[in-house]
Structure formats: C-alpha cells, structure tokens
Design a protein around this motif. Structure first.
Motif, PDB file in Angstrom:
ATOM      1  N   GLY A   1       9.875   0.434   9.844  1.00 19.22           N
ATOM      2  CA  GLY A   1      10.290   1.797   9.567  1.00 19.22           C
ATOM      3  C   GLY A   1       9.379   2.864  10.124  1.00 19.22           C
ATOM      4  N   GLY A   2       8.154   2.480  10.444  1.00 13.87           N
ATOM      5  CA  GLY A   2       7.233   3.412  11.055  1.00 13.87           C
ATOM      6  C   GLY A   2       6.552   4.387  10.122  1.00 13.87           C
ATOM      7  N   SER A   3       6.860   4.329   8.834  1.00 11.72           N
ATOM      8  CA  SER A   3       6.235   5.295   7.926  1.00 11.72           C
ATOM      9  C   SER A   3       5.068   4.656   7.183  1.00 11.72           C
ATOM     10  CB  SER A   3       7.257   5.857   6.938  1.00 11.72           C
ATOM     11  OG  SER A   3       7.833   4.812   6.194  1.00 11.72           O
ATOM     12  N   PRO A   4       3.939   5.353   7.158  1.00 12.32           N
ATOM     13  CA  PRO A   4       2.764   4.827   6.452  1.00 12.32           C
ATOM     14  C   PRO A   4       2.923   4.981   4.940  1.00 12.32           C
ATOM     15  CG  PRO A   4       2.276   6.979   7.355  1.00 12.32           C
ATOM     16  CD  PRO A   4       3.658   6.622   7.818  1.00 12.32           C
ATOM     17  N   PRO A   5       2.122   4.269   4.166  1.00  7.79           N
ATOM     18  CA  PRO A   5       2.167   4.388   2.704  1.00  7.79           C
ATOM     19  C   PRO A   5       1.785   5.790   2.248  1.00  7.79           C
ATOM     20  CG  PRO A   5       0.856   2.496   3.380  1.00  7.79           C
ATOM     21  CD  PRO A   5       1.168   3.277   4.608  1.00  7.79           C
ATOM     22  N   ASN A   6       2.244   6.158   1.048  1.00  6.82           N
ATOM     23  CA  ASN A   6       1.886   7.463   0.485  1.00  6.82           C
ATOM     24  C   ASN A   6       0.441   7.432  -0.012  1.00  6.82           C
ATOM     25  OD1 ASN A   6       1.789   6.461  -2.229  1.00  6.82           O
ATOM     26  ND2 ASN A   6       3.998   6.639  -2.363  1.00  6.82           N
ATOM     27  N   GLN A   7      -0.055   8.599  -0.410  1.00  7.51           N
ATOM     28  CA  GLN A   7      -1.465   8.727  -0.821  1.00  7.51           C
ATOM     29  C   GLN A   7      -1.821   7.801  -1.974  1.00  7.51           C
ATOM     30  OE1 GLN A   7      -2.346  12.805  -1.680  1.00  7.51           O
ATOM     31  NE2 GLN A   7      -2.321  13.418   0.470  1.00  7.51           N
ATOM     32  N   GLN A   8      -0.952   7.723  -2.961  1.00  8.05           N
ATOM     33  CA  GLN A   8      -1.228   6.874  -4.128  1.00  8.05           C
ATOM     34  C   GLN A   8      -1.375   5.411  -3.710  1.00  8.05           C
ATOM     35  OE1 GLN A   8       1.757   7.145  -7.165  1.00  8.05           O
ATOM     36  NE2 GLN A   8       0.608   5.911  -8.617  1.00  8.05           N
ATOM     37  N   ASP A   9      -0.492   4.958  -2.822  1.00  4.93           N
ATOM     38  CA  ASP A   9      -0.572   3.575  -2.347  1.00  4.93           C
ATOM     39  C   ASP A   9      -1.786   3.349  -1.458  1.00  4.93           C
ATOM     40  OD1 ASP A   9       1.721   2.753  -3.741  1.00  4.93           O
ATOM     41  OD2 ASP A   9       3.032   3.386  -2.109  1.00  4.93           O
ATOM     42  N   VAL A  10      -2.154   4.353  -0.679  1.00  9.74           N
ATOM     43  CA  VAL A  10      -3.360   4.242   0.143  1.00  9.74           C
ATOM     44  C   VAL A  10      -4.580   4.073  -0.764  1.00  9.74           C
ATOM     45  CG1 VAL A  10      -4.927   5.503   1.676  1.00  9.74           C
ATOM     46  CG2 VAL A  10      -2.481   5.477   2.148  1.00  9.74           C
ATOM     47  N   LEU A  11      -4.649   4.854  -1.819  1.00 10.24           N
ATOM     48  CA  LEU A  11      -5.782   4.748  -2.741  1.00 10.24           C
ATOM     49  C   LEU A  11      -5.822   3.388  -3.431  1.00 10.24           C
ATOM     50  CD1 LEU A  11      -5.711   8.322  -4.314  1.00 10.24           C
ATOM     51  CD2 LEU A  11      -7.382   7.401  -2.679  1.00 10.24           C
ATOM     52  N   LYS A  12      -4.662   2.846  -3.749  1.00  5.34           N
ATOM     53  CA  LYS A  12      -4.599   1.580  -4.487  1.00  5.34           C
ATOM     54  C   LYS A  12      -4.738   0.355  -3.573  1.00  5.34           C
ATOM     55  CE  LYS A  12      -1.962  -0.676  -8.122  1.00  5.34           C
ATOM     56  NZ  LYS A  12      -0.804  -0.580  -9.004  1.00  5.34           N
ATOM     57  N   TYR A  13      -4.076   0.379  -2.417  1.00  3.18           N
ATOM     58  CA  TYR A  13      -4.012  -0.803  -1.559  1.00  3.18           C
ATOM     59  C   TYR A  13      -4.622  -0.608  -0.169  1.00  3.18           C
ATOM     60  CZ  TYR A  13      -0.418  -2.106  -4.975  1.00  3.18           C
ATOM     61  OH  TYR A  13       0.256  -2.389  -6.128  1.00  3.18           O
ATOM     62  N   GLY A  14      -5.241   0.530   0.074  1.00  2.00           N
ATOM     63  CA  GLY A  14      -5.693   0.869   1.418  1.00  2.00           C
ATOM     64  C   GLY A  14      -6.551  -0.179   2.097  1.00  2.00           C
ATOM     65  N   LYS A  15      -7.541  -0.680   1.405  1.00  2.00           N
ATOM     66  CA  LYS A  15      -8.418  -1.680   2.031  1.00  2.00           C
ATOM     67  C   LYS A  15      -7.643  -2.952   2.365  1.00  2.00           C
ATOM     68  CE  LYS A  15     -12.998  -0.450   0.320  1.00  2.00           C
ATOM     69  NZ  LYS A  15     -14.142  -0.920  -0.489  1.00  2.00           N
ATOM     70  N   GLU A  16      -6.770  -3.378   1.460  1.00  2.00           N
ATOM     71  CA  GLU A  16      -5.964  -4.575   1.720  1.00  2.00           C
ATOM     72  C   GLU A  16      -5.023  -4.363   2.907  1.00  2.00           C
ATOM     73  OE1 GLU A  16      -4.244  -6.668  -1.817  1.00  2.00           O
ATOM     74  OE2 GLU A  16      -5.016  -4.895  -2.842  1.00  2.00           O
ATOM     75  N   ILE A  17      -4.454  -3.161   2.996  1.00  2.00           N
ATOM     76  CA  ILE A  17      -3.543  -2.857   4.098  1.00  2.00           C
ATOM     77  C   ILE A  17      -4.302  -2.872   5.423  1.00  2.00           C
ATOM     78  CG2 ILE A  17      -2.020  -1.122   5.100  1.00  2.00           C
ATOM     79  CD1 ILE A  17      -1.405  -0.225   2.177  1.00  2.00           C
ATOM     80  N   ILE A  18      -5.498  -2.304   5.439  1.00  2.00           N
ATOM     81  CA  ILE A  18      -6.310  -2.327   6.664  1.00  2.00           C
ATOM     82  C   ILE A  18      -6.606  -3.768   7.070  1.00  2.00           C
ATOM     83  CG2 ILE A  18      -8.649  -1.901   7.559  1.00  2.00           C
ATOM     84  CD1 ILE A  18      -8.513   0.868   6.288  1.00  2.00           C
ATOM     85  N   GLU A  19      -6.994  -4.598   6.115  1.00  2.00           N
ATOM     86  CA  GLU A  19      -7.294  -6.002   6.437  1.00  2.00           C
ATOM     87  C   GLU A  19      -6.059  -6.714   6.997  1.00  2.00           C
ATOM     88  OE1 GLU A  19     -10.831  -6.816   3.168  1.00  2.00           O
ATOM     89  OE2 GLU A  19      -8.758  -7.208   2.599  1.00  2.00           O
ATOM     90  N   ALA A  20      -4.894  -6.481   6.364  1.00  3.07           N
ATOM     91  CA  ALA A  20      -3.658  -7.124   6.839  1.00  3.07           C
ATOM     92  C   ALA A  20      -3.257  -6.578   8.208  1.00  3.07           C
ATOM     93  CB  ALA A  20      -2.534  -6.905   5.825  1.00  3.07           C
TER      94      ALA A  20
END
Length: 114
Positions: free
Chosen positions: A30-49
């Motif tokens: 879809g090309g859309s990044p996660p919202n701020q709340q999700d970035v704060l909660k899962y950001g490090k995991e998303i970067i690793e993935a």
C-alpha cells in the motif's frame, strides 16, 4: 493457463513479530507508513524487519519518524545509538549522538543509576 495453488499453506516467518511483519506487508502493498502511535510502539521492530527483508524505504520512513517525534531522551539515548549502529540507521545514529553530545552529563547520570 493458471495452475491451482494451495492457498491454505502456512508460511512460518521467524524472528519477526506478527505486528511488525504486518506493517512491512502493508507498506509494500500500500505504500503508507505506520501512524505515529504505531511507530512509537513497534518502530524498532519494524526497522529490524524492514532491514531483514530489504525494504529500505520503510526503514528510512520509521527512522525519520523517530527523529521527528524526538523519541531519544536521557533514558534511552545510548540504547538508540547501539540500535541505530546495529541496523545501519545513519540519520538516527547521528541524531542520538547529537543528543548525547548536547547532554552528556544527563545521559551519563541516567546510565550510572541504571
């Protein structure tokens, strides 16, 4: 002619949380990044993935979000420097190091008491 494919087959993906992998897939399709709340909660995991699966544009989006949200503070500055180094997050590493340089005593006092 299309061959029949077993769509009930399960694919096991290890070393990535379901949530982080979902964000990677949503971004790819879809090309859309996660919202701020999700970035704060899962950001490090998303970067690793994203790093693991070669989705560098998502990694850069999350890295930029971390900087814009000013997530680095005295309690996590050193952790973010290590995380950024391990995951090749140049901008995040520079931001965290700049934070450390601006507040060395505060960061060291927190790390001493931990």
């Amino acid at each position: 002619m299309c061959e029949c494919v077993d769509t009930s087959a399960t694919v096991h993906i290890q070393d990535v949380s379901v949530e982080a992998f979902r964000f990677v897939l949503k971004y790819i399709y879809g090309g859309s990044p996660p919202n701020q709340q999700d970035v704060l909660k899962y950001g490090k995991e998303i970067i690793e993935a994203a790093n693991r699966y070669g989705v560098s544009s998502l990694k850069l989006e999350i890295e930029r979000s971390f900087i814009e949200l000013r997530v680095v503070d005295t309690s996590n500055c050193l952790d973010f420097i290590c995380f950024a180094q391990e995951n090749s997050c140049t901008a995040l590493k520079e931001y965290a190091i700049s934070y450390l340089i601006a507040r060395p005593q505060d960061v060291m006092n927190v790390s001493d008491s931990a």
